[in-house]
Design a protein around this motif. Structure first.
Motif, mmCIF file in Angstrom:
data_model
loop_
_atom_site.group_PDB
_atom_site.id
_atom_site.type_symbol
_atom_site.label_atom_id
_atom_site.label_comp_id
_atom_site.label_asym_id
_atom_site.label_seq_id
_atom_site.Cartn_x
_atom_site.Cartn_y
_atom_site.Cartn_z
ATOM 1 N N THR A 367 0.828 -1.207 0.000
ATOM 2 C CA THR A 367 0.000 0.000 0.000
ATOM 3 C C THR A 367 0.861 1.256 0.000
ATOM 4 O O THR A 367 0.578 2.216 -0.729
ATOM 5 C CB THR A 367 -0.931 0.006 1.227
ATOM 6 N N LEU A 368 1.918 1.261 0.791
ATOM 7 C CA LEU A 368 2.820 2.413 0.823
ATOM 8 C C LEU A 368 3.474 2.634 -0.535
ATOM 9 O O LEU A 368 3.642 3.775 -0.986
ATOM 10 C CB LEU A 368 3.891 2.220 1.901
ATOM 11 N N ASP A 369 3.816 1.542 -1.215
ATOM 12 C CA ASP A 369 4.384 1.668 -2.566
ATOM 13 C C ASP A 369 3.371 2.256 -3.531
ATOM 14 O O ASP A 369 3.714 3.092 -4.382
ATOM 15 C CB ASP A 369 4.856 0.298 -3.068
ATOM 16 N N GLU A 370 2.133 1.841 -3.401
ATOM 17 C CA GLU A 370 1.097 2.367 -4.293
ATOM 18 C C GLU A 370 0.894 3.863 -4.092
ATOM 19 O O GLU A 370 0.711 4.614 -5.059
ATOM 20 C CB GLU A 370 -0.216 1.620 -4.056
ATOM 21 N N VAL A 371 0.922 4.306 -2.829
ATOM 22 C CA VAL A 371 0.779 5.733 -2.560
ATOM 23 C C VAL A 371 1.934 6.498 -3.177
ATOM 24 O O VAL A 371 1.745 7.541 -3.834
ATOM 25 C CB VAL A 371 0.705 6.001 -1.047
ATOM 26 N N ALA A 372 3.146 6.009 -2.989
ATOM 27 C CA ALA A 372 4.325 6.697 -3.525
ATOM 28 C C ALA A 372 4.305 6.736 -5.049
ATOM 29 O O ALA A 372 4.717 7.734 -5.661
ATOM 30 C CB ALA A 372 5.591 6.013 -3.030
ATOM 31 N N GLN A 373 3.821 5.692 -5.666
ATOM 32 C CA GLN A 373 3.788 5.629 -7.128
ATOM 33 C C GLN A 373 2.775 6.602 -7.733
ATOM 34 O O GLN A 373 2.850 6.918 -8.928
ATOM 35 C CB GLN A 373 3.485 4.204 -7.579
ATOM 36 N N MET A 374 1.849 7.067 -6.935
ATOM 37 C CA MET A 374 0.875 8.038 -7.419
ATOM 38 C C MET A 374 1.465 9.440 -7.547
ATOM 39 O O MET A 374 0.870 10.305 -8.178
ATOM 40 C CB MET A 374 -0.342 8.083 -6.480
ATOM 41 N N MET A 375 2.629 9.679 -6.941
ATOM 42 C CA MET A 375 3.249 10.990 -6.953
ATOM 43 C C MET A 375 4.061 11.192 -8.234
ATOM 44 O O MET A 375 4.427 10.237 -8.917
ATOM 45 C CB MET A 375 4.154 11.160 -5.732
ATOM 46 N N VAL A 376 4.331 12.448 -8.564
ATOM 47 C CA VAL A 376 5.135 12.796 -9.742
ATOM 48 C C VAL A 376 6.568 13.033 -9.293
ATOM 49 O O VAL A 376 6.816 13.766 -8.320
ATOM 50 C CB VAL A 376 4.587 14.063 -10.424
ATOM 51 N N PHE A 377 7.516 12.413 -10.007
ATOM 52 C CA PHE A 377 8.928 12.525 -9.644
ATOM 53 C C PHE A 377 9.711 13.178 -10.773
ATOM 54 O O PHE A 377 9.450 12.935 -11.960
ATOM 55 C CB PHE A 377 9.517 11.149 -9.303
ATOM 56 N N VAL A 378 10.683 14.006 -10.397
ATOM 57 C CA VAL A 378 11.526 14.739 -11.324
ATOM 58 C C VAL A 378 12.984 14.569 -10.877
ATOM 59 O O VAL A 378 13.235 14.184 -9.733
ATOM 60 C CB VAL A 378 11.137 16.245 -11.352
ATOM 61 N N PRO A 379 13.967 14.855 -11.788
ATOM 62 C CA PRO A 379 13.880 15.272 -13.202
ATOM 63 C C PRO A 379 13.330 14.153 -14.080
ATOM 64 O O PRO A 379 13.158 13.025 -13.625
ATOM 65 C CB PRO A 379 15.321 15.603 -13.570
ATOM 66 N N LYS A 380 13.095 14.495 -15.314
ATOM 67 C CA LYS A 380 12.434 13.568 -16.229
ATOM 68 C C LYS A 380 13.231 12.288 -16.414
ATOM 69 O O LYS A 380 12.665 11.196 -16.514
ATOM 70 C CB LYS A 380 12.196 14.256 -17.571
ATOM 71 N N GLU A 381 14.572 12.418 -16.447
ATOM 72 C CA GLU A 381 15.400 11.242 -16.681
ATOM 73 C C GLU A 381 15.526 10.379 -15.423
ATOM 74 O O GLU A 381 15.263 9.176 -15.435
ATOM 75 C CB GLU A 381 16.799 11.659 -17.149
ATOM 76 N N GLU A 382 15.929 11.005 -14.317
ATOM 77 C CA GLU A 382 16.187 10.223 -13.110
ATOM 78 C C GLU A 382 14.924 9.900 -12.314
ATOM 79 O O GLU A 382 14.852 8.862 -11.655
ATOM 80 C CB GLU A 382 17.157 10.988 -12.192
ATOM 81 N N LYS A 383 13.924 10.785 -12.351
ATOM 82 C CA LYS A 383 12.706 10.630 -11.545
ATOM 83 C C LYS A 383 13.077 10.337 -10.092
ATOM 84 O O LYS A 383 12.644 9.354 -9.494
ATOM 85 C CB LYS A 383 11.813 9.533 -12.113
ATOM 86 N N LEU A 384 13.869 11.243 -9.535
ATOM 87 C CA LEU A 384 14.438 11.042 -8.213
ATOM 88 C C LEU A 384 13.662 11.740 -7.102
ATOM 89 O O LEU A 384 13.446 11.176 -6.022
ATOM 90 C CB LEU A 384 15.896 11.535 -8.204
ATOM 91 N N PHE A 385 13.220 12.976 -7.348
ATOM 92 C CA PHE A 385 12.614 13.797 -6.297
ATOM 93 C C PHE A 385 11.115 13.962 -6.526
ATOM 94 O O PHE A 385 10.666 14.175 -7.661
ATOM 95 C CB PHE A 385 13.262 15.183 -6.255
ATOM 96 N N SER A 386 10.364 13.902 -5.433
ATOM 97 C CA SER A 386 8.920 14.114 -5.504
ATOM 98 C C SER A 386 8.644 15.591 -5.785
ATOM 99 O O SER A 386 9.092 16.464 -5.039
ATOM 100 C CB SER A 386 8.251 13.702 -4.197
#
Length: 402
Positions: A367-386
């Protein structure tokens, strides 16, 4: 008087039970005694114990009444105190074991509402630095710099008997990284009622000062509110959210509250704390964090010295572009620039866990993974930061409710 009535009520409640149940004895006098049948008369031993406790409560009431009376009528108090010091304890059963700590705290709290009898001199102020440090360590994720700077700055300021100026902290970082969260934590651990305390004022730029045409009116209002709070509380906290959007005239109107002043040798003078929350410098902070990640270095290796140097350069450029908040830095009114790093995937999961626990809801790692996956992460290449930090996590868990 009233203290005795309160204690007597507690004693009676302690000796009574619900219909059909066996009452449990309460209070220190009931230890070692068996259950008393409902309606049965009290034994001689229990009667004597209760009588001793009532005598002790009476002694406590008389001592507090003497204390309160001496605060109003000073004449004769010193002589009476000297006489009591030379006498033995006048009333048997005055000690803690006889009265019981719970009942003593109840009576003390009642009397404390009429007099400043707390360690800080003001019952609205608690200054729980230990609790602040513990809660920041437990609930503020991914912000090792903010934890260290805030705790040390606030603790050092409160321990200083004669501060030369107000403590001014400037929080910087992306939205959702914890700036408002830390401000609330500071308020809740310095004041009994947190943000609702009479000693705390919160100002949101676009909410409280939305129109530049009314700046003169805002200036008078802001000065009056700060002055009234300082008169009401010997330790005040002022929080300015969206500080980068404050009009320069507003800051000019309140700079003297933050400037250095003459302590005049007072040991316990009036003091104030200013917190400015701003999104300025967020990109610089993120660039440093990204560089460390690309170099394979842990974010905990980022030092305040490295980040503060680059952050101050960006804020000085912002001052040239008429960002009023940055002028405070140029005039050396800001004591500490507090950087908030961007949050990563595992930090968002920790925020989700806290959100579930706060609402008493069950959760799983999936469930925690699902919540985190709903967020948008940047930069476009690394997708590191929420991109939103943890700001919308409490709302996201509503999707997982039954």
């Amino acid at each position: 008087g009233l203290g005795c009535c309160v204690l007597l009520l507690l004693l009676l409640l302690g000796g009574s039970g619900s219909p059909g149940t066996t009452p449990r004895p309460r209070g220190p006098w009931a230890e070692g005694q068996g259950p008393v049948p409902e309606g049965a008369p009290w034994g001689r031993e229990r009667y004597e114990a209760v009588k001793k406790h009532l005598r002790a409560a009476g002694a406590l009431s008389r001592q507090y009444w003497q204390y309160l009376a001496c605060r109003v009528w000073q004449e004769g108090c010193e002589e009476e105190e000297r006489q009591q010091e030379g006498e033995a304890s006048p009333i048997p059963g005055w000690g803690f074991p006889l009265v019981g700590q719970d009942y003593l705290e109840i009576l003390s709290a009642w009397y404390c509402s009429f007099s400043k009898c707390c360690e800080t001199g003001d019952c609205r102020i608690i200054n729980n630095i230990t609790g602040l440090e513990a809660d920041l360590s437990r609930h503020l994720h991914g912000q090792h710099l903010a934890k260290e700077v805030v705790v040390r700055a606030v603790q050092g300021f409160l321990q200083n008997p004669r501060p030369q100026k107000a403590l001014v902290l400037s929080f910087h970082g992306w939205s959702g990284t914890g700036k408002n969260f830390v401000a609330r934590m500071v308020a809740s651990h310095l004041y009994r009622d947190g943000l609702k305390s009479d000693c705390v004022r919160v100002f949101v730029s676009l909410l409280h000062f939305p129109h530049h045409n009314y700046v003169d009116s805002y200036k008078a209002q802001l000065q009056r509110q700060i002055s009234e709070t300082l008169q009401r509380c010997r330790q005040a906290l002022f929080i300015f959210d969206e500080a980068e959007k404050l009009h320069s005239s507003l800051l000019d109107a309140i700079k003297h509250f933050m400037a250095q002043h003459d302590s005049k040798g007072q040991e316990d003078q009036q003091r104030s704390i200013f917190l400015f929350l701003s999104n300025l410098g967020g990109n610089t902070i993120n660039e440093v964090a990204l560089d460390f990640w690309r170099a394979g270095r842990a974010r905990e290796e980022i030092s305040l010295e490295l980040l503060e140097q680059r952050l101050r350069l960006e804020l000085q450029e912002a001052a040239e572009n008429s960002y009023a908040h940055s002028h405070l830095l140029r005039e050396n009114l800001i004591d500490f620039v507090v950087p908030f790093l961007p949050l990563e995937y595992h930090h968002v999961k920790l925020c989700a866990r806290d959100a579930f626990l706060a609402r008493g809801l069950p959760y799983t790692k999936a469930t925690l993974d699902e919540v985190a996956q709903m967020m948008v992460f940047v930069p476009k290449e690394e997708k590191l930061f929420s991109a939103q930090g943890c700001k919308s996590v409490p709302q996201r868990i509503n999707y997982f409710l039954p």
